[in-house]
Design a protein around this motif. Structure first.
Motif, PDB file in Angstrom:
ATOM      1  N   GLY A   5       0.808  -1.203   0.000  1.00 33.44           N
ATOM      2  CA  GLY A   5       0.000   0.000   0.000  1.00 33.44           C
ATOM      3  C   GLY A   5       0.846   1.259   0.000  1.00 33.44           C
ATOM      4  N   ALA A   6       0.325   2.292  -0.676  1.00 32.47           N
ATOM      5  CA  ALA A   6       1.052   3.559  -0.732  1.00 32.47           C
ATOM      6  C   ALA A   6       1.249   4.148   0.653  1.00 32.47           C
ATOM      7  CB  ALA A   6       0.299   4.540  -1.625  1.00 32.47           C
ATOM      8  N   GLY A   7       0.304   3.846   1.568  1.00 34.35           N
ATOM      9  CA  GLY A   7       0.406   4.398   2.909  1.00 34.35           C
ATOM     10  C   GLY A   7       1.600   3.899   3.696  1.00 34.35           C
ATOM     11  N   ASP A   8       2.273   2.872   3.195  1.00 33.50           N
ATOM     12  CA  ASP A   8       3.446   2.352   3.900  1.00 33.50           C
ATOM     13  C   ASP A   8       4.647   3.280   3.789  1.00 33.50           C
ATOM     14  OD1 ASP A   8       1.904   0.204   4.506  1.00 33.50           O
ATOM     15  OD2 ASP A   8       2.796  -1.142   3.027  1.00 33.50           O
ATOM     16  N   GLY A   9       4.593   4.234   2.845  1.00 38.89           N
ATOM     17  CA  GLY A   9       5.699   5.164   2.681  1.00 38.89           C
ATOM     18  C   GLY A   9       5.196   6.595   2.732  1.00 38.89           C
ATOM     19  N   ALA A  10       6.030   7.528   3.166  1.00 39.12           N
ATOM     20  CA  ALA A  10       5.631   8.923   3.276  1.00 39.12           C
ATOM     21  C   ALA A  10       5.449   9.536   1.891  1.00 39.12           C
ATOM     22  CB  ALA A  10       6.690   9.695   4.047  1.00 39.12           C
ATOM     23  N   LYS A  11       4.410  10.333   1.761  1.00 43.66           N
ATOM     24  CA  LYS A  11       4.204  11.082   0.519  1.00 43.66           C
ATOM     25  C   LYS A  11       5.174  12.249   0.491  1.00 43.66           C
ATOM     26  CE  LYS A  11       0.524  13.614  -1.877  1.00 43.66           C
ATOM     27  NZ  LYS A  11      -0.931  13.908  -1.866  1.00 43.66           N
ATOM     28  N   ILE A  12       5.933  12.377  -0.609  1.00 45.24           N
ATOM     29  CA  ILE A  12       6.957  13.414  -0.676  1.00 45.24           C
ATOM     30  C   ILE A  12       6.742  14.416  -1.796  1.00 45.24           C
ATOM     31  CG2 ILE A  12       8.752  12.049   0.452  1.00 45.24           C
ATOM     32  CD1 ILE A  12       9.876  11.382  -2.313  1.00 45.24           C
ATOM     33  N   ALA A  13       5.810  14.135  -2.723  1.00 49.32           N
ATOM     34  CA  ALA A  13       5.571  15.076  -3.821  1.00 49.32           C
ATOM     35  C   ALA A  13       4.238  14.759  -4.478  1.00 49.32           C
ATOM     36  CB  ALA A  13       6.691  15.004  -4.857  1.00 49.32           C
ATOM     37  N   GLU A  14       3.719  15.750  -5.223  1.00 51.55           N
ATOM     38  CA  GLU A  14       2.467  15.562  -5.946  1.00 51.55           C
ATOM     39  C   GLU A  14       2.462  16.467  -7.161  1.00 51.55           C
ATOM     40  OE1 GLU A  14      -2.394  15.806  -5.195  1.00 51.55           O
ATOM     41  OE2 GLU A  14      -0.973  16.056  -3.524  1.00 51.55           O
ATOM     42  N   GLY A  15       1.960  15.943  -8.280  1.00 42.51           N
ATOM     43  CA  GLY A  15       1.826  16.728  -9.494  1.00 42.51           C
ATOM     44  C   GLY A  15       0.428  16.608 -10.045  1.00 42.51           C
ATOM     45  N   GLY A  16       0.222  17.103 -11.269  1.00 42.45           N
ATOM     46  CA  GLY A  16      -1.093  17.069 -11.870  1.00 42.45           C
ATOM     47  C   GLY A  16      -1.581  15.676 -12.180  1.00 42.45           C
ATOM     48  N   CYS A  17      -0.656  14.735 -12.407  1.00 42.58           N
ATOM     49  CA  CYS A  17      -1.023  13.381 -12.833  1.00 42.58           C
ATOM     50  C   CYS A  17      -0.695  12.295 -11.821  1.00 42.58           C
ATOM     51  CB  CYS A  17      -0.316  13.044 -14.152  1.00 42.58           C
ATOM     52  SG  CYS A  17      -0.769  14.107 -15.525  1.00 42.58           S
ATOM     53  N   SER A  18       0.079  12.617 -10.774  1.00 37.98           N
ATOM     54  CA  SER A  18       0.565  11.539  -9.913  1.00 37.98           C
ATOM     55  C   SER A  18       0.913  12.039  -8.515  1.00 37.98           C
ATOM     56  CB  SER A  18       1.806  10.894 -10.540  1.00 37.98           C
ATOM     57  OG  SER A  18       2.839  11.867 -10.664  1.00 37.98           O
ATOM     58  N   GLU A  19       1.093  11.050  -7.616  1.00 36.61           N
ATOM     59  CA  GLU A  19       1.619  11.298  -6.277  1.00 36.61           C
ATOM     60  C   GLU A  19       2.878  10.454  -6.109  1.00 36.61           C
ATOM     61  OE1 GLU A  19      -2.075  11.941  -3.354  1.00 36.61           O
ATOM     62  OE2 GLU A  19      -2.118  10.014  -4.397  1.00 36.61           O
ATOM     63  N   VAL A  20       3.810  10.939  -5.307  1.00 34.36           N
ATOM     64  CA  VAL A  20       5.092  10.258  -5.124  1.00 34.36           C
ATOM     65  C   VAL A  20       5.279   9.918  -3.649  1.00 34.36           C
ATOM     66  CG1 VAL A  20       7.593  10.413  -5.403  1.00 34.36           C
ATOM     67  CG2 VAL A  20       6.086  11.483  -7.097  1.00 34.36           C
ATOM     68  N   PHE A  21       5.632   8.652  -3.404  1.00 40.35           N
ATOM     69  CA  PHE A  21       5.827   8.135  -2.042  1.00 40.35           C
ATOM     70  C   PHE A  21       7.198   7.483  -1.921  1.00 40.35           C
ATOM     71  CE2 PHE A  21       1.344   8.051  -3.026  1.00 40.35           C
ATOM     72  CZ  PHE A  21       0.716   8.505  -1.876  1.00 40.35           C
ATOM     73  N   VAL A  22       7.739   7.492  -0.695  1.00 41.72           N
ATOM     74  CA  VAL A  22       8.930   6.690  -0.407  1.00 41.72           C
ATOM     75  C   VAL A  22       8.563   5.221  -0.595  1.00 41.72           C
ATOM     76  CG1 VAL A  22      10.608   6.029   1.362  1.00 41.72           C
ATOM     77  CG2 VAL A  22       9.803   8.414   1.207  1.00 41.72           C
ATOM     78  N   TRP A  23       9.509   4.436  -1.123  1.00 43.26           N
ATOM     79  CA  TRP A  23       9.234   3.020  -1.434  1.00 43.26           C
ATOM     80  C   TRP A  23      10.359   2.142  -0.903  1.00 43.26           C
ATOM     81  CZ3 TRP A  23       5.074   0.492  -2.868  1.00 43.26           C
ATOM     82  CH2 TRP A  23       5.179  -0.784  -3.426  1.00 43.26           C
ATOM     83  N   GLU A  24      10.033   1.235  -0.022  1.00 41.50           N
ATOM     84  CA  GLU A  24      10.947   0.208   0.491  1.00 41.50           C
ATOM     85  C   GLU A  24      12.076   0.759   1.346  1.00 41.50           C
ATOM     86  OE1 GLU A  24      12.229  -2.183  -2.808  1.00 41.50           O
ATOM     87  OE2 GLU A  24      10.347  -3.302  -2.878  1.00 41.50           O
ATOM     88  N   ASP A  25      12.854   1.691   0.799  1.00 42.26           N
ATOM     89  CA  ASP A  25      13.952   2.268   1.578  1.00 42.26           C
ATOM     90  C   ASP A  25      14.201   3.681   1.071  1.00 42.26           C
ATOM     91  OD1 ASP A  25      15.696   2.180  -0.739  1.00 42.26           O
ATOM     92  OD2 ASP A  25      15.951   0.042  -0.341  1.00 42.26           O
ATOM     93  N   ALA A  26      15.193   4.331   1.634  1.00 41.25           N
ATOM     94  CA  ALA A  26      15.447   5.734   1.308  1.00 41.25           C
ATOM     95  C   ALA A  26      15.960   5.933  -0.109  1.00 41.25           C
ATOM     96  CB  ALA A  26      16.455   6.312   2.306  1.00 41.25           C
TER      97      ALA A  26
END
Length: 283
Positions: A5-26
Motif C-alpha cells: 500500500g502507498a500508505g506504507d511510505g511517506a508522501k513526498i511530492a504531488e503533481g497534476g497526474c501523480s503522487e510520489v511516495f517513499v518506497w521500500e527504503d530511502a
C-alpha cells in the motif's frame, strides 16, 4: 504485479497526474497515477524513461512498473536534491530580491540539458511521433473550435520533421540538481521522437504565460512578468550557442505547442485563456 500500500511510505511530492511516495527504503520512490491518468500513460512513462536511461541521459533509474491498490505506478531511484523551480521560488521570495539576478546559471543549465537530450539519435525503444502526439492533444481540447483545430494542425503539418529524442515537458519543476551538484531530468511521460523546436517552444510558452501563485506578493509577480522575456533570451542564447538553432526557427512551433498545452490538467484556466488568445491571433 501487486505491490504494498502507498500508505506504507511517506508522501513526498504531488503533481497534476501523480503522487510520489517513499518506497521500500530511502533509495527508491514510487510514482502512483491519479484518477486522471490511465495505466497506459504510466507504462509509456516507464518505457520512455528506460529508453532515456539506456541512452545515458541523466534520469532517475526506472526499476519496474506495477499496480498498487488498483493504481498504476513506477518504482524509481530516489533523487536527493532540489528542483530548479524550487530554487527559483526560494530566490523570488527573498526580501528585496532583484529580479535581474534571477537570470543566470539555472536558465542556461536547462538549455544545456535539453541540448544534450536533442543530441541523441532516436532510441532503439519505439517512442511516439511528436507531431502525432501533438495532434492527439489538440483534438482533445475543448478550448478551440473545430476550424481552429484544423488550422493549427495544418500549420503543424507544414513544419519540417526531424527525428531526435525530445522530452516533451522541460519545465524547471522537472529538472533536479542533486546534492552533489549534478543534474537529473524527470517526468518522461510525454517524450517523443521529433523536433527540438517543440521542446524549446514548450519552455518559451511556460515562461511567457505561466501564472505565478497568488500567495506571492503582487509586486514580485509584476516584477517577474517584466522579466519573462529576459529569461527566454538567456535560454535561447545558450541553446543557440550550443546548437546554432535560433529563436526565429523555434517561433513557428509556438502556436501548435500552445494548442497542445490546452489539453493539460496542470495549467490554470487563466493561462489557457492567454494561450487561446495567442493562437487566435496567429491563425
Amino acid at each position: 504485479m501487486e505491490g504494498k500500500g502507498a500508505g506504507d511510505g511517506a508522501k513526498i511530492a504531488e503533481g497534476g497526474c501523480s503522487e510520489v511516495f517513499v518506497w521500500e527504503d530511502a533509495d527508491k520512490i514510487i510514482k502512483l497515477a491519479k484518477p486522471n491518468t490511465d495505466d497506459e500513460a504510466m507504462r509509456r512513462e516507464y518505457r520512455n524513461t528506460l529508453a532515456a536511461w539506456e541512452c545515458g541521459i541523466p534520469v532517475p533509474r526506472p526499476y519496474e512498473w506495477l499496480q498498487v491498490e488498483g493504481r498504476a505506478g513506477i518504482v524509481f531511484e530516489r533523487i536527493h536534491g532540489e528542483t530548479l523551480a524550487a530554487r527559483f521560488m526560494k530566490q523570488l521570495q527573498q526580501p528585496f530580491v532583484d529580479t535581474s539576478e534571477l537570470e543566470g546559471e539555472d536558465i542556461r543549465l536547462t538549455a544545456r540539458i535539453l541540448h544534450a537530450i536533442h543530441s541523441q539519435s532516436a532510441p532503439t525503444h519505439p517512442l511516439s511521433s511528436q507531431k502525432e502526439s501533438f495532434k492527439q492533444n489538440i483534438r482533445y481540447t475543448s478550448h478551440l473550435t473545430s476550424k481552429e483545430k484544423k488550422g493549427v494542425m495544418a500549420a503543424l503539418d507544414r513544419l519540417p520533421a526531424k527525428h531526435v529524442l525530445c522530452h516533451g515537458d522541460p519545465n524547471p519543476g522537472n529538472i533536479m540538481v542533486r546534492d552533489d551538484g549534478s543534474s537529473v531530468i524527470l517526468d518522461w511521460m510525454n517524450a517523443t521522437v521529433g523536433n527540438p523546436e517543440g521542446d524549446l517552444a514548450e519552455y518559451i510558452i511556460m515562461i511567457r504565460y505561466a501564472v505565478l501563485p497568488e500567495d506571492l506578493p503582487s509586486e514580485l509577480r509584476k516584477s517577474f512578468t517584466a522579466f519573462r522575456e529576459a529569461v527566454i533570451d538567456t535560454f535561447m542564447d545558450e541553446y543557440t550557442r550550443l546548437s546554432g538553432l535560433t529563436y526565429e526557427e523555434v517561433y513557428p512551433w509556438i502556436m501548435p505547442v500552445a494548442a497542445r498545452k490546452l489539453s493539460a490538467d496542470a495549467i490554470s484556466e487563466e493561462e489557457k485563456g492567454q494561450l487561446v488568445s495567442f493562437i487566435q491571433q496567429n491563425l
